[in-house]
Design an enzyme around this catalytic site. Structure first.
Site, PDB file in Angstrom:
ATOM      1  N   CYS A 121      33.073  35.582  33.584  1.00 16.91           N
ATOM      2  CA  CYS A 121      32.322  35.908  32.376  1.00 16.91           C
ATOM      3  C   CYS A 121      31.167  36.809  32.810  1.00 16.91           C
ATOM      4  O   CYS A 121      31.050  37.151  33.986  1.00 16.91           O
ATOM      5  CB  CYS A 121      31.857  34.671  31.612  1.00 16.91           C
ATOM      6  SG  CYS A 121      30.648  33.649  32.445  1.00 16.91           S
ATOM      7  N   CYS A 194      35.212  36.364  28.726  1.00 15.25           N
ATOM      8  CA  CYS A 194      34.214  37.159  28.025  1.00 15.25           C
ATOM      9  C   CYS A 194      34.804  38.535  27.743  1.00 15.25           C
ATOM     10  O   CYS A 194      35.398  39.160  28.630  1.00 15.25           O
ATOM     11  CB  CYS A 194      32.961  37.254  28.898  1.00 15.25           C
ATOM     12  SG  CYS A 194      31.796  38.532  28.419  1.00 15.25           S
ATOM     13  N   CYS A 201      36.752  44.309  34.615  1.00 17.35           N
ATOM     14  CA  CYS A 201      37.431  43.512  35.630  1.00 17.35           C
ATOM     15  C   CYS A 201      38.248  44.421  36.552  1.00 17.35           C
ATOM     16  O   CYS A 201      39.066  45.216  36.081  1.00 17.35           O
ATOM     17  CB  CYS A 201      38.347  42.492  34.961  1.00 17.35           C
ATOM     18  SG  CYS A 201      39.171  41.388  36.134  1.00 17.35           S
TER      19      CYS A 201
END
Length: 258
Positions: A121, A194, A201
């Site tokens: 997150c 999130c 990412c």
């Protein structure tokens, strides 16, 4: 011997009629893997976005699918499955056919041992920290769970409190960690919690299973006593999702695990 035929009015349960449509079943199958945006679903199933939106509306009306505005871009909406409700409806459908039917997925405990899961997150202060602890606890320690954030900050006291009071887990000693710390490391599953961190990412080696759960941040900036119920709701959702994740992992042949 009783050979009386069933009434011609006997119809399949409404759930089967709703979910049994080929396109809707494909959408449910994709959403069983990860929360998705409508444009992503359209690409995955190879259908026009307006057609996908129409069938998603049907699934939402039947309360099989839920929708949440993206915290990264409020113009976008993430769709996800209500797995608990679908499981209950499947049980009812099976019982309608024969009371002896049971939902019992095969279990392979060896598929869990040593599995590495990374939860992400933004702040690594609440959602991912709770997920890390729950994954270890619910798997009986079989899963090697860690967590990180794109912009880590201090562990939120409500996360510590909820884990202790509702689940008997002490996470006070867990430290917030940067996503950069794990770049290049191998994981079996990478799960973003999130919407913002999903967009940053990085790719990980050996193509892990990448999953997104669109879960709102319970740390809204209000006083801790105000947000505590939000933290409890978030922990409960994480516990449910992780329970289904473990069932998925345990049902897989080890050769199928990334």
């Amino acid at each position: 011997m009783n050979t009386r035929p069933l009434s011609p009015d006997v119809a399949p349960p409404a759930f089967l009629q709703l979910a049994g449509h080929p396109l809707r079943w494909r959408l449910l199958s994709e959403l069983a893997r990860s929360d998705r945006l409508v444009q992503e679903l359209a690409g995955l199933v190879g259908e026009a976005q307006n057609l996908v939106s129409y069938h998603l509306g049907k699934l939402r009306d039947g309360r099989l699918v839920n929708a949440r505005r993206s915290s990264a871009d409020r113009r976008d909406t993430y769709y996800g499955l209500d797995l608990v409700r679908i499981g209950a409806l499947l049980s009812v459908a099976g019982g309608a056919l024969h009371p002896g039917l049971r939902l019992a997925p095969p279990q392979r405990d060896d598929a869990l041992v040593g599995a590495k899961v990374l939860f992400l997150c933004t702040g690594n202060s609440a959602r991912s920290q709770m997920a890390e602890a729950l994954a270890r606890a619910l798997s009986g320690g079989a899963i090697e769970a860690v967590s990180a954030g794109s912009h880590p900050k201090a562990l939120h006291p409500n996360a510590v409190r909820v884990m202790a009071e509702d689940y008997g887990l002490d996470i006070a000693g867990q430290a917030s960690k940067s996503l950069d710390l794990f770049e290049g490391e191998r994981f079996d599953w990478v799960i973003s919690l999130c919407d913002r961190v999903r967009e940053v990412c990085p790719e990980f080696p050996d193509r892990p299973e990448v999953v997104h759960w669109s879960i709102p941040n319970p740390a809204t900036g209000e006083p801790d006593d105000v947000t505590y119920p939000l933290f409890r709701d978030t922990a409960a959702e994480l516990s449910t999702r992780i329970g289904f994740l473990i069932a998925d992992m345990a049902a897989r042949d080890p050769k199928e695990i990334p």
